[in-house]
Design a protein around this motif. Structure first.
Motif, PDB file in Angstrom:
ATOM      1  N   LEU A 156       0.828  -1.199   0.000  1.00  0.00           N
ATOM      2  CA  LEU A 156       0.000   0.000   0.000  1.00  0.00           C
ATOM      3  C   LEU A 156       0.866   1.253   0.000  1.00  0.00           C
ATOM      4  CD1 LEU A 156      -2.681   1.488   0.135  1.00  0.00           C
ATOM      5  CD2 LEU A 156      -2.676   1.107   2.623  1.00  0.00           C
ATOM      6  N   ARG A 157       1.898   1.294   0.837  1.00  0.00           N
ATOM      7  CA  ARG A 157       2.792   2.460   0.856  1.00  0.00           C
ATOM      8  C   ARG A 157       3.448   2.665  -0.498  1.00  0.00           C
ATOM      9  NH1 ARG A 157       5.517   1.004   5.917  1.00  0.00           N
ATOM     10  NH2 ARG A 157       7.426   1.148   4.732  1.00  0.00           N
ATOM     11  N   LEU A 202       2.294   1.754  -3.431  1.00  0.00           N
ATOM     12  CA  LEU A 202       1.282   2.240  -4.370  1.00  0.00           C
ATOM     13  C   LEU A 202       0.941   3.702  -4.117  1.00  0.00           C
ATOM     14  CD1 LEU A 202      -1.072  -0.873  -4.461  1.00  0.00           C
ATOM     15  CD2 LEU A 202       0.374  -0.043  -6.335  1.00  0.00           C
ATOM     16  N   LEU A 203       0.860   4.105  -2.861  1.00  0.00           N
ATOM     17  CA  LEU A 203       0.566   5.505  -2.539  1.00  0.00           C
ATOM     18  C   LEU A 203       1.660   6.436  -3.045  1.00  0.00           C
ATOM     19  CD1 LEU A 203      -0.914   5.282   1.060  1.00  0.00           C
ATOM     20  CD2 LEU A 203      -2.072   6.139  -0.985  1.00  0.00           C
ATOM     21  N   GLU A 204       2.910   5.976  -3.005  1.00  0.00           N
ATOM     22  CA  GLU A 204       4.015   6.799  -3.490  1.00  0.00           C
ATOM     23  C   GLU A 204       3.889   7.087  -4.980  1.00  0.00           C
ATOM     24  OE1 GLU A 204       7.692   4.984  -2.399  1.00  0.00           O
ATOM     25  OE2 GLU A 204       7.357   5.344  -0.265  1.00  0.00           O
ATOM     26  N   ARG A 205       3.261   6.208  -5.714  1.00  0.00           N
ATOM     27  CA  ARG A 205       3.070   6.408  -7.155  1.00  0.00           C
ATOM     28  C   ARG A 205       1.917   7.349  -7.446  1.00  0.00           C
ATOM     29  NH1 ARG A 205       3.175   0.089  -8.630  1.00  0.00           N
ATOM     30  NH2 ARG A 205       5.102  -0.372  -7.536  1.00  0.00           N
ATOM     31  N   GLY A 206       1.080   7.596  -6.460  1.00  0.00           N
ATOM     32  CA  GLY A 206      -0.052   8.500  -6.632  1.00  0.00           C
ATOM     33  C   GLY A 206      -1.368   7.758  -6.596  1.00  0.00           C
ATOM     34  N   LEU A 207      -2.412   8.509  -6.324  1.00  0.00           N
ATOM     35  CA  LEU A 207      -3.748   7.917  -6.281  1.00  0.00           C
ATOM     36  C   LEU A 207      -4.231   7.634  -7.703  1.00  0.00           C
ATOM     37  CD1 LEU A 207      -5.536  10.152  -3.626  1.00  0.00           C
ATOM     38  CD2 LEU A 207      -4.701   7.820  -3.338  1.00  0.00           C
ATOM     39  N   PRO A 208      -4.876   6.503  -7.907  1.00  0.00           N
ATOM     40  CA  PRO A 208      -5.451   6.230  -9.222  1.00  0.00           C
ATOM     41  C   PRO A 208      -6.532   7.269  -9.550  1.00  0.00           C
ATOM     42  CG  PRO A 208      -5.551   4.279  -7.802  1.00  0.00           C
ATOM     43  CD  PRO A 208      -5.112   5.426  -6.950  1.00  0.00           C
ATOM     44  N   LEU A 209      -6.580   7.688 -10.787  1.00  0.00           N
ATOM     45  CA  LEU A 209      -7.571   8.677 -11.202  1.00  0.00           C
ATOM     46  C   LEU A 209      -8.865   7.963 -11.583  1.00  0.00           C
ATOM     47  CD1 LEU A 209      -5.298  11.070 -13.295  1.00  0.00           C
ATOM     48  CD2 LEU A 209      -6.107  11.348 -10.943  1.00  0.00           C
ATOM     49  N   ARG A 228      -3.960   5.718  10.147  1.00  0.00           N
ATOM     50  CA  ARG A 228      -2.935   5.390  11.153  1.00  0.00           C
ATOM     51  C   ARG A 228      -1.618   6.089  10.816  1.00  0.00           C
ATOM     52  NH1 ARG A 228      -0.665  -0.715  12.442  1.00  0.00           N
ATOM     53  NH2 ARG A 228       1.056  -0.048  13.764  1.00  0.00           N
ATOM     54  N   TRP A 229      -1.217   6.033   9.536  1.00  0.00           N
ATOM     55  CA  TRP A 229       0.046   6.668   9.137  1.00  0.00           C
ATOM     56  C   TRP A 229      -0.008   8.183   9.285  1.00  0.00           C
ATOM     57  CZ3 TRP A 229       0.088   3.169   4.252  1.00  0.00           C
ATOM     58  CH2 TRP A 229       0.559   1.893   4.610  1.00  0.00           C
ATOM     59  N   GLN A 230      -1.176   8.768   9.091  1.00  0.00           N
ATOM     60  CA  GLN A 230      -1.319  10.206   9.325  1.00  0.00           C
ATOM     61  C   GLN A 230      -1.140  10.520  10.809  1.00  0.00           C
ATOM     62  OE1 GLN A 230      -5.157  10.716   7.331  1.00  0.00           O
ATOM     63  NE2 GLN A 230      -4.187  12.287   6.075  1.00  0.00           N
ATOM     64  N   ARG A 231      -1.779   9.760  11.666  1.00  0.00           N
ATOM     65  CA  ARG A 231      -1.660  10.000  13.120  1.00  0.00           C
ATOM     66  C   ARG A 231      -0.226   9.784  13.600  1.00  0.00           C
ATOM     67  NH1 ARG A 231      -6.236   7.107  12.664  1.00  0.00           N
ATOM     68  NH2 ARG A 231      -5.351   5.199  13.526  1.00  0.00           N
ATOM     69  N   GLU A 232       0.482   8.824  13.015  1.00  0.00           N
ATOM     70  CA  GLU A 232       1.864   8.547  13.403  1.00  0.00           C
ATOM     71  C   GLU A 232       2.860   9.504  12.771  1.00  0.00           C
ATOM     72  OE1 GLU A 232       2.347   4.461  12.243  1.00  0.00           O
ATOM     73  OE2 GLU A 232       1.272   3.693  13.982  1.00  0.00           O
ATOM     74  N   GLY A 292       6.861  12.523  -7.280  1.00  0.00           N
ATOM     75  CA  GLY A 292       6.919  12.646  -5.836  1.00  0.00           C
ATOM     76  C   GLY A 292       8.017  11.747  -5.278  1.00  0.00           C
ATOM     77  N   GLY A 293       8.292  11.875  -4.005  1.00  0.00           N
ATOM     78  CA  GLY A 293       9.330  11.070  -3.370  1.00  0.00           C
ATOM     79  C   GLY A 293       8.983   9.584  -3.380  1.00  0.00           C
ATOM     80  N   ARG A 294       9.996   8.759  -3.496  1.00  0.00           N
ATOM     81  CA  ARG A 294       9.834   7.297  -3.453  1.00  0.00           C
ATOM     82  C   ARG A 294      10.710   6.785  -2.309  1.00  0.00           C
ATOM     83  NH1 ARG A 294       7.052   8.710  -7.403  1.00  0.00           N
ATOM     84  NH2 ARG A 294       6.407   7.407  -9.116  1.00  0.00           N
ATOM     85  N   TYR A 295      10.059   6.141  -1.329  1.00  0.00           N
ATOM     86  CA  TYR A 295      10.782   5.705  -0.139  1.00  0.00           C
ATOM     87  C   TYR A 295      10.695   4.205   0.100  1.00  0.00           C
ATOM     88  CZ  TYR A 295      10.360  10.697   0.413  1.00  0.00           C
ATOM     89  OH  TYR A 295      10.398  12.042   0.189  1.00  0.00           O
ATOM     90  N   THR A 296       9.849   3.525  -0.634  1.00  0.00           N
ATOM     91  CA  THR A 296       9.733   2.067  -0.464  1.00  0.00           C
ATOM     92  C   THR A 296      10.221   1.406  -1.732  1.00  0.00           C
ATOM     93  OG1 THR A 296       7.481   2.003  -1.317  1.00  0.00           O
ATOM     94  CG2 THR A 296       7.724   2.249   1.059  1.00  0.00           C
ATOM     95  N   ARG A 297      10.619   0.167  -1.577  1.00  0.00           N
ATOM     96  CA  ARG A 297      11.022  -0.612  -2.738  1.00  0.00           C
ATOM     97  C   ARG A 297      10.362  -1.969  -2.595  1.00  0.00           C
ATOM     98  NH1 ARG A 297      17.221  -1.255  -3.948  1.00  0.00           N
ATOM     99  NH2 ARG A 297      17.065  -2.319  -1.973  1.00  0.00           N
ATOM    100  N   GLU A 298       9.496  -2.285  -3.553  1.00  0.00           N
ATOM    101  CA  GLU A 298       8.815  -3.562  -3.511  1.00  0.00           C
ATOM    102  C   GLU A 298       9.763  -4.674  -3.940  1.00  0.00           C
ATOM    103  OE1 GLU A 298       4.680  -4.051  -4.761  1.00  0.00           O
ATOM    104  OE2 GLU A 298       4.887  -2.032  -5.564  1.00  0.00           O
TER     105      GLU A 298
END
Length: 173
Positions: free
Chosen positions: A20-21, A23-30, A55-59, A164-170
């Motif tokens: 999920l993280r 996928l979010l880094e790539r942007g929301l699907p239109l 949860r990630w927003q609160r953290e 945008g920034g990319r911080y995860t690597r699948e």
């Protein structure tokens, strides 16, 4: 969905937060239901996706979700990085003031690389033409009393990548 139920789905053992993280880094699907589309791609329900995002927003892992605008396609062709050589004690205050300027789209501190690179504050200004960017910069210099502050204006010549920034690597399958 209530905050309590979001917390419950955020701890679902079948959830795939790493995917999920990524996928979010790539942007929301239109699409009409972007959270549902993400859920389908990572094996979650829409509620689970919203639970993880909450949860990630609160953290503090996610501070905001934004757009990457292809500004060149919109006619914004003059992009200038303005670099400033400020006294170290003044960088935080001047940085806050420049960051509040409507024309400034990015502002950050970087270390000097002496003797060749004395600059420690960087900001981006975008405009449709170089003249407009320089006029905006003149106004900024005037409003903040930066006439005697050494700086350089570095206009972009060609954009090779913008995302945008990319911080995860699948993991590759």
């Amino acid at each position: 969905m209530s905050r309590a139920s979001l917390d419950q789905v955020a701890h679902c053992p079948g959830a795939s937060p790493q995917r999920l993280r990524s996928l979010l880094e790539r942007g929301l699907p239109l699409t009409e239901r972007p959270w549902q589309a993400l859920a389908e791609q990572c094996g979650m329900s829409e509620g689970e996706v919203l639970g993880w995002v909450g949860r990630w927003q609160r953290e503090g892992l996610i501070k905001r979700l934004g757009l990457v605008v292809r500004h060149h396609a919109l006619g914004i062709r003059a992009n200038a990085m303005v670099v400033w050589d400020l006294p170290d004690a003044a960088v935080a205050e001047v940085g806050r003031r420049l960051a509040a300027e409507p024309a400034v789209t990015l502002c950050y501190r970087r270390p000097r690389r002496l003797p060749d690179w004395p600059y420690n504050l960087f900001c981006m200004i975008h405009g449709s033409r170089r003249e407009r960017v320089l006029k905006a910069l003149d106004g900024i210099v005037e409003r903040h009393g930066l006439h005697d502050t050494p700086h350089r204006v570095l206009f972009s010549l060609k954009a090779y990548k913008q995302c945008g920034g990319r911080y995860t690597r699948e993991k590759q399958s």
